[in-house]
Design a protein around this motif. Structure first.
Motif, PDB file in Angstrom:
ATOM      1  N   ALA A  11       0.888  -1.159   0.000  1.00  0.00           N
ATOM      2  CA  ALA A  11       0.000   0.000   0.000  1.00  0.00           C
ATOM      3  C   ALA A  11       0.928   1.211   0.000  1.00  0.00           C
ATOM      4  O   ALA A  11       1.551   1.523   1.015  1.00  0.00           O
ATOM      5  CB  ALA A  11      -0.889  -0.014   1.237  1.00  0.00           C
ATOM      6  N   THR A  12       1.067   1.862  -1.141  1.00  0.00           N
ATOM      7  CA  THR A  12       2.101   2.878  -1.304  1.00  0.00           C
ATOM      8  C   THR A  12       1.696   4.221  -0.700  1.00  0.00           C
ATOM      9  O   THR A  12       0.517   4.551  -0.597  1.00  0.00           O
ATOM     10  CB  THR A  12       2.438   3.070  -2.800  1.00  0.00           C
ATOM     11  N   THR A  13       2.711   5.007  -0.342  1.00  0.00           N
ATOM     12  CA  THR A  13       2.453   6.316   0.264  1.00  0.00           C
ATOM     13  C   THR A  13       1.765   7.254  -0.713  1.00  0.00           C
ATOM     14  O   THR A  13       0.993   8.129  -0.301  1.00  0.00           O
ATOM     15  CB  THR A  13       3.765   6.946   0.759  1.00  0.00           C
ATOM     16  N   ALA A  14       2.033   7.083  -2.016  1.00  0.00           N
ATOM     17  CA  ALA A  14       1.393   7.957  -3.004  1.00  0.00           C
ATOM     18  C   ALA A  14      -0.121   7.810  -2.978  1.00  0.00           C
ATOM     19  O   ALA A  14      -0.857   8.763  -3.254  1.00  0.00           O
ATOM     20  CB  ALA A  14       1.929   7.650  -4.407  1.00  0.00           C
ATOM     21  N   MET A  15      -0.601   6.604  -2.644  1.00  0.00           N
ATOM     22  CA  MET A  15      -2.045   6.397  -2.525  1.00  0.00           C
ATOM     23  C   MET A  15      -2.628   7.351  -1.470  1.00  0.00           C
ATOM     24  O   MET A  15      -3.705   7.930  -1.645  1.00  0.00           O
ATOM     25  CB  MET A  15      -2.343   4.954  -2.118  1.00  0.00           C
ATOM     26  N   GLU A  16      -1.900   7.515  -0.379  1.00  0.00           N
ATOM     27  CA  GLU A  16      -2.400   8.340   0.719  1.00  0.00           C
ATOM     28  C   GLU A  16      -2.264   9.827   0.429  1.00  0.00           C
ATOM     29  O   GLU A  16      -2.928  10.656   1.058  1.00  0.00           O
ATOM     30  CB  GLU A  16      -1.682   7.977   2.021  1.00  0.00           C
ATOM     31  N   THR A  17      -1.419  10.170  -0.519  1.00  0.00           N
ATOM     32  CA  THR A  17      -1.323  11.564  -0.936  1.00  0.00           C
ATOM     33  C   THR A  17      -2.628  12.004  -1.601  1.00  0.00           C
ATOM     34  O   THR A  17      -3.048  13.156  -1.462  1.00  0.00           O
ATOM     35  CB  THR A  17      -0.142  11.754  -1.898  1.00  0.00           C
ATOM     36  N   GLY A  61       3.241  16.788  -1.955  1.00  0.00           N
ATOM     37  CA  GLY A  61       2.234  16.280  -1.022  1.00  0.00           C
ATOM     38  C   GLY A  61       2.599  14.972  -0.363  1.00  0.00           C
ATOM     39  O   GLY A  61       1.738  14.306   0.227  1.00  0.00           O
ATOM     40  N   LYS A  62       3.856  14.579  -0.432  1.00  0.00           N
ATOM     41  CA  LYS A  62       4.293  13.320   0.168  1.00  0.00           C
ATOM     42  C   LYS A  62       3.977  13.312   1.658  1.00  0.00           C
ATOM     43  O   LYS A  62       4.260  14.275   2.373  1.00  0.00           O
ATOM     44  CB  LYS A  62       5.798  13.148  -0.071  1.00  0.00           C
ATOM     45  N   ILE A  63       3.400  12.216   2.122  1.00  0.00           N
ATOM     46  CA  ILE A  63       2.931  12.149   3.507  1.00  0.00           C
ATOM     47  C   ILE A  63       4.079  11.902   4.484  1.00  0.00           C
ATOM     48  O   ILE A  63       5.148  11.420   4.115  1.00  0.00           O
ATOM     49  CB  ILE A  63       1.854  11.061   3.675  1.00  0.00           C
ATOM     50  N   CYS A  64       3.849  12.253   5.729  1.00  0.00           N
ATOM     51  CA  CYS A  64       4.707  11.890   6.868  1.00  0.00           C
ATOM     52  C   CYS A  64       6.090  12.537   6.850  1.00  0.00           C
ATOM     53  O   CYS A  64       6.980  12.099   7.585  1.00  0.00           O
ATOM     54  CB  CYS A  64       4.869  10.365   6.970  1.00  0.00           C
TER      55      CYS A  64
END
Length: 360
Positions: free
Chosen positions: A267-273, A308-311
């Motif tokens: 589940a990639t971080t880009a999904m959460e962006t 917008g990269k998370i975290c």
């Protein structure tokens, strides 16, 4: 549309679809929930309810390539470049182990910033900590891949990004689609667990292109598949492009799970962006891996592939606590295993890991 339901059922039971059937699934949005539920069932059946955490160390953002979609591209002069020392990288891996990670992912821009000898030292030192190692260093020659394999690297992630040769050529100046495929085949032959993947929503990319990507993963029998939306970066030539959507990205991931039931899919971080619950939705639609960032300090902000990269403002300790809570909140649990693909015949290295796992 009964036809779409039949296609989903076929994928769930046979793990095989034609290109036309994949395109039909991608184009129809009416039965997305049935698709996601089927992918989740296949994930549960073949790889279980555990989620494997891989600690991501982004150890350098120096890159010699000029990929049009990437914020780290060589000609992006707005990037403040960095290069962590070999001992700093090993120290970060040690901290990852203290947070109970079983695997670290060593990721960097593609460059010659580190000598082969330095990389050997980094890999062998981390291997001595009892961790599994995934490398994501870009295109190298076969001899270099072999040296890193012999030093202790277990996995290698090299995303194809697109299997359409024309789109690949347009987005990767000075690079060769044929060489990219050569790298993947070399890695597979050398005994790495092989990871690849694609960007969803690239300019001129069609549903037929995405279907070809999925079928490529299956033909390659990839062990890991990383999928995520293309997110335009203002400091790249594709700044004005539309980019990929969350829904299409999740659908590509779900279909990939149905066709490669035993693969590890993050589940990639880009999904959460694109969606604040993106990684959880991905975990409920076929994914079984998460790669929290264990890089420390300002470097988290400087490895800016896309906006917008998370975290980027979080600490590694906060990240693992946060994702662990989310995983438990959907009735899943964090794995205590190294997370090698289950169907692979255990090599001596994997047997050694399994023995360590039992003794811990």
């Amino acid at each position: 549309m009964a036809k779409i339901v039949d296609i989903i059922n076929k994928a769930e039971t046979t793990h095989s679809l034609t290109k036309e059937e994949i395109v039909d699934l991608l184009r129809c949005n009416e039965y997305d929930q049935q698709l996601f539920l089927a992918a989740d069932r296949v994930r549960s059946q073949y790889v279980g309810d555990q989620v494997h955490l891989r600690g991501l160390i982004e150890f350098s953002n120096v890159c010699q390539q000029n990929c049009f979609y990437c914020g780290l591209r060589k000609e992006n002069t707005k990037v403040k470049r960095y290069r962590l020392s070999p001992d700093t990288i090993v120290d970060l891996a040690g901290k990852a182990k203290s947070y109970n990670y079983k695997t670290v992912v060593l990721q960097s821009g593609e460059s010659q910033s580190y000598t082969v000898t330095e990389m050997q030292y980094i890999i062998s030192s981390i291997k001595a900590l009892g961790l599994a190692i995934t490398l994501s260093l870009g295109e190298k020659n076969r001899d270099e891949y072999q040296i890193y394999r012999e030093a202790g690297a277990d996995r290698y992630l090299l995303r194809i990004e697109t299997t359409n040769p024309q789109i690949y050529k347009e987005l990767h100046p000075g690079m060769s689609f044929e060489n990219r495929v050569r790298c993947l085949l070399d890695l597979k032959e050398l005994g790495y667990e092989l990871g690849t993947g694609c960007l969803v929503g690239l300019p001129n990319q069609t549903m037929e292109c995405l279907a070809d990507d999925i079928l490529f993963f299956k033909t390659l029998d990839a062990d890991m598949i990383g999928l995520g939306p293309f997110i335009p970066n203002a400091d790249t030539p594709l700044a004005q492009e539309k980019g990929g959507t969350f829904t299409t990205s999740i659908k590509v991931m779900a279909i990939t799970r149905l066709l490669l039931p035993e693969a590890n899919i993050p589940a990639t971080t880009a999904m959460e962006t694109l969606n604040k619950n993106g990684r959880i939705i991905a975990l409920q639609s076929g994914a079984n891996v998460v790669m929290p960032n264990v890089t420390e300090g300002e470097y988290r902000k400087m490895y800016m592939l896309y906006p917008g990269k998370i975290c980027v403002n979080d600490t590694p300790k906060h990240c693992i606590g946060c994702i662990t809570g989310k995983i438990q909140g959907i009735g899943r649990h964090v794995s205590t295993e190294f997370g090698f693909r289950k169907s692979k015949k255990l090599t001596n290295i994997l047997q050694e890991y399994a023995e360590k796992d039992r003794n811990m």
